[in-house]
Design an enzyme around this catalytic site. Structure first.
Site, mmCIF file in Angstrom:
data_model
loop_
_atom_site.group_PDB
_atom_site.id
_atom_site.type_symbol
_atom_site.label_atom_id
_atom_site.label_comp_id
_atom_site.label_asym_id
_atom_site.label_seq_id
_atom_site.Cartn_x
_atom_site.Cartn_y
_atom_site.Cartn_z
ATOM 1 N N ASP A 1 -4.234 7.700 8.056
ATOM 2 C CA ASP A 1 -5.370 6.872 8.488
ATOM 3 C C ASP A 1 -5.008 5.858 9.564
ATOM 4 O O ASP A 1 -5.732 4.893 9.765
ATOM 5 C CB ASP A 1 -5.963 6.153 7.267
ATOM 6 C CG ASP A 1 -4.947 5.250 6.586
ATOM 7 O OD1 ASP A 1 -3.796 5.182 7.059
ATOM 8 O OD2 ASP A 1 -5.300 4.599 5.576
ATOM 9 N N SER B 1 0.811 -1.226 0.000
ATOM 10 C CA SER B 1 0.000 0.000 0.000
ATOM 11 C C SER B 1 0.842 1.274 0.000
ATOM 12 O O SER B 1 0.352 2.326 -0.388
ATOM 13 C CB SER B 1 -0.921 0.022 1.221
ATOM 14 O OG SER B 1 -0.156 -0.043 2.406
ATOM 15 N N HIS C 1 -1.102 4.640 7.095
ATOM 16 C CA HIS C 1 -0.386 5.255 5.968
ATOM 17 C C HIS C 1 -0.102 6.734 6.217
ATOM 18 O O HIS C 1 -0.739 7.356 7.067
ATOM 19 C CB HIS C 1 -1.216 5.090 4.691
ATOM 20 C CG HIS C 1 -1.601 3.668 4.448
ATOM 21 N ND1 HIS C 1 -2.845 3.182 4.757
ATOM 22 C CD2 HIS C 1 -0.894 2.630 3.973
ATOM 23 C CE1 HIS C 1 -2.895 1.891 4.462
ATOM 24 N NE2 HIS C 1 -1.730 1.534 4.000
#
Ligand SMILES: *[C@@H]1O[C@H](CO)[C@@H](O)[C@H](O)[C@H]1NC(C)=O
Ligand SMILES: *[C@@H]1O[C@H](CO)[C@@H](O)[C@H](O)[C@H]1NC(C)=O
Ligand SMILES: *[C@@H]1O[C@H](CO)[C@@H](O)[C@H](O)[C@H]1NC(C)=O
Ligand SMILES: *[C@@H]1O[C@H](CO)[C@@H](O)[C@H](O)[C@H]1NC(C)=O
Ligand SMILES: *[C@@H]1O[C@H](CO)[C@@H](O)[C@H](O)[C@H]1NC(C)=O
Length: 382
Positions: free
Chosen positions: A343, A37, A346
């Site tokens: 979040d 991610s 990240h």
């Protein structure tokens, strides 16, 4: 202040010393990325369902498949090389691969995992699968290119594959995967790095020559680990990060460093740049105020307030029924530009930009060369 200036100067001196006088910028025509991610530009989102608002709010004005409020480091890399953003291979709509492809998906691991995504586990697109996708992309794209027609404009030229920059940012999810499986690091990390070696070597055998490898960041500084890690105050270091999880990341990075040294030996025609993401991100979190940020451990987008503002049941973008009406519980903060964590897992666009500004100069790289020079091999040390 004086010390800072001194280290700033010495980094530049180092840069001057380590770049051979004859070196010219590399002019990478394409970027191919493998990862998780930290560099997913839409793969998982296109496959398993889109991210929701407020993801993407700062730049794109809508969720853009990225786990941030805006750009990721890979986006800043593409911009600085004068290339368009790198499309996700798994995204079948509106994508253009003429200057590269991105095989990264959120929740990817180096070693395939047994717990599927629907069981709360990992992405099926582990590193071996990303390699298979790359190999297929390389061969099929050339067939399509040679057929011409409307698709030709969306496909990289054959010569781009050897001149491209190959970027990697993967390993973070392996650390959490085996940590919670109670596997011993003595087995898991070496196996993961053997696999990493095999994948890089396969790309080399396909003609890849410039490799830009990010090591893994300080896992123990992330809100989701700090909330879920069963930690006592004595488990935290002076900055507020979880010592045990950061040790794990450092152990992985030490072995990754050995792996890259071995790659340099075994694959002599390629240039390898190892970027020390751990140190840069740790510096950012531990000196947040000095670098112009606030609340380094508090998720900008989340629910619950407190030091971390992270709740695994109500995450960024999550809606919930309150008093009979659906409302957005996982809301964004007022000023994401001042925040480091987006979040709970990240980084914000602002943090990604800050990190990119450090790594693009080569200040945290081995060899200490700027991004635009990453096709040049390290001078062998005797
Ligand atoms: C997945 O399961 C297989 C078979 O039980 C095992 O050999 C393998 O090590 C497991 N993989 C991981 C990452 O746990
Ligand atoms: C794909 O991107 C390239 C480079 O930006 C551009 O030249 C080309 O026209 C694009 N193709 C389409 C179909 O938009
Ligand atoms: C790992 O170990 C802990 C405590 O030793 C235990 O509670 C947990 O169930 C174990 N996890 C797995 C996946 O075996
Ligand atoms: C990485 O390995 C090189 C030798 O290849 C060594 O000089 C360097 O200190 C190592 N870096 C880290 C962070 O361990
Ligand atoms: C829900 O309703 C209760 C009772 O009227 C009220 O006390 C509470 O503040 C409401 N919650 C929200 C989030 O509006």
């Amino acid at each position: 202040m004086k010390l800072q200036l001194l280290s700033f100067l010495s980094v530049h001196l180092l840069l001057l010393l380590s770049v051979p006088a004859s070196s010219s910028p590399c002019h990478f025509p394409a970027v191919f990325n493998l990862g998780d991610s930290n560099s997913d530009t839409g793969g998982l989102s296109a496959t398993f369902g889109p991210l929701t608002y407020p993801y993407g709010e700062s730049l794109f004005g809508k969720p853009a498949g990225r786990y941030s409020d805006g750009r990721l480091i890979i986006d800043f890399i593409a911009e600085s090389l004068g290339l368009p953003y790198i499309s996700a291979y798994l995204d079948s709509m509106g994508t253009n691969f003429s200057h590269g492809a991105n095989f990264a998906t959120a929740l990817s691991t180096i070693l395939p995992q047994n717990i599927t995504l629907s069981q709360g586990g990992y992405s099926p697109f582990s590193l071996d699968v990303q390699l298979k996708q790359f190999l297929q992309f390389k061969s099929r794209s050339q067939m399509i290119y040679n057929e011409g027609g409307i698709y030709k404009d969306l496909i990289p030229k054959e010569e781009y594959f050897s001149r491209a920059l190959y970027t990697f940012d993967i390993g973070q999810n392996d650390l959490t995967a085996f940590y919670f499986l109670n596997e011993s690091t003595e087995e898991y990390i070496p196996n993961a790095l053997k696999e990493f070696f095999r994948v890089v070597k396969s790309i080399y055998e396909e003609g890849g020559r410039s490799f830009w490898i990010h090591n893994t960041g300080p896992l123990g500084c992330l809100p989701y680990v700090l909330v879920q890690g069963h930690l006592a105050p004595s488990d935290l270091d002076s900055a507020g990060c979880a010592i045990r999880y950061n040790k794990l990341a450092q152990e992985f990075n030490r072995m990754l460093n050995d792996t890259v040294a071995q790659l340099r030996k075994d694959l002599p025609l390629a240039a390898f740049t190892l970027v020390d993401m751990y140190s840069i991100k740790y510096l950012l979190v531990s000196q947040a105020t000095k670098q112009g940020f606030v609340l380094p451990f508090r998720a900008c987008c989340g629910y619950g307030g407190g030091v971390y503002n992270y709740n695994s049941n109500f995450r960024c973008g999550d809606m919930a029924k309150v008093n009979g009406t659906m409302i957005l519980l996982g809301k964004s903060c007022r000023n994401p530009r001042k925040r480091i964590n987006w979040d709970g897992v990240h980084y914000t666009e602002a943090a990604n930009r800050w990190v990119f500004n450090q790594i693009s100069r080569g200040a945290f790289s081995d060899p200490a060369m700027p991004l635009s020079m990453a096709c040049h091999r390290k001078t062998p040390t005797k």
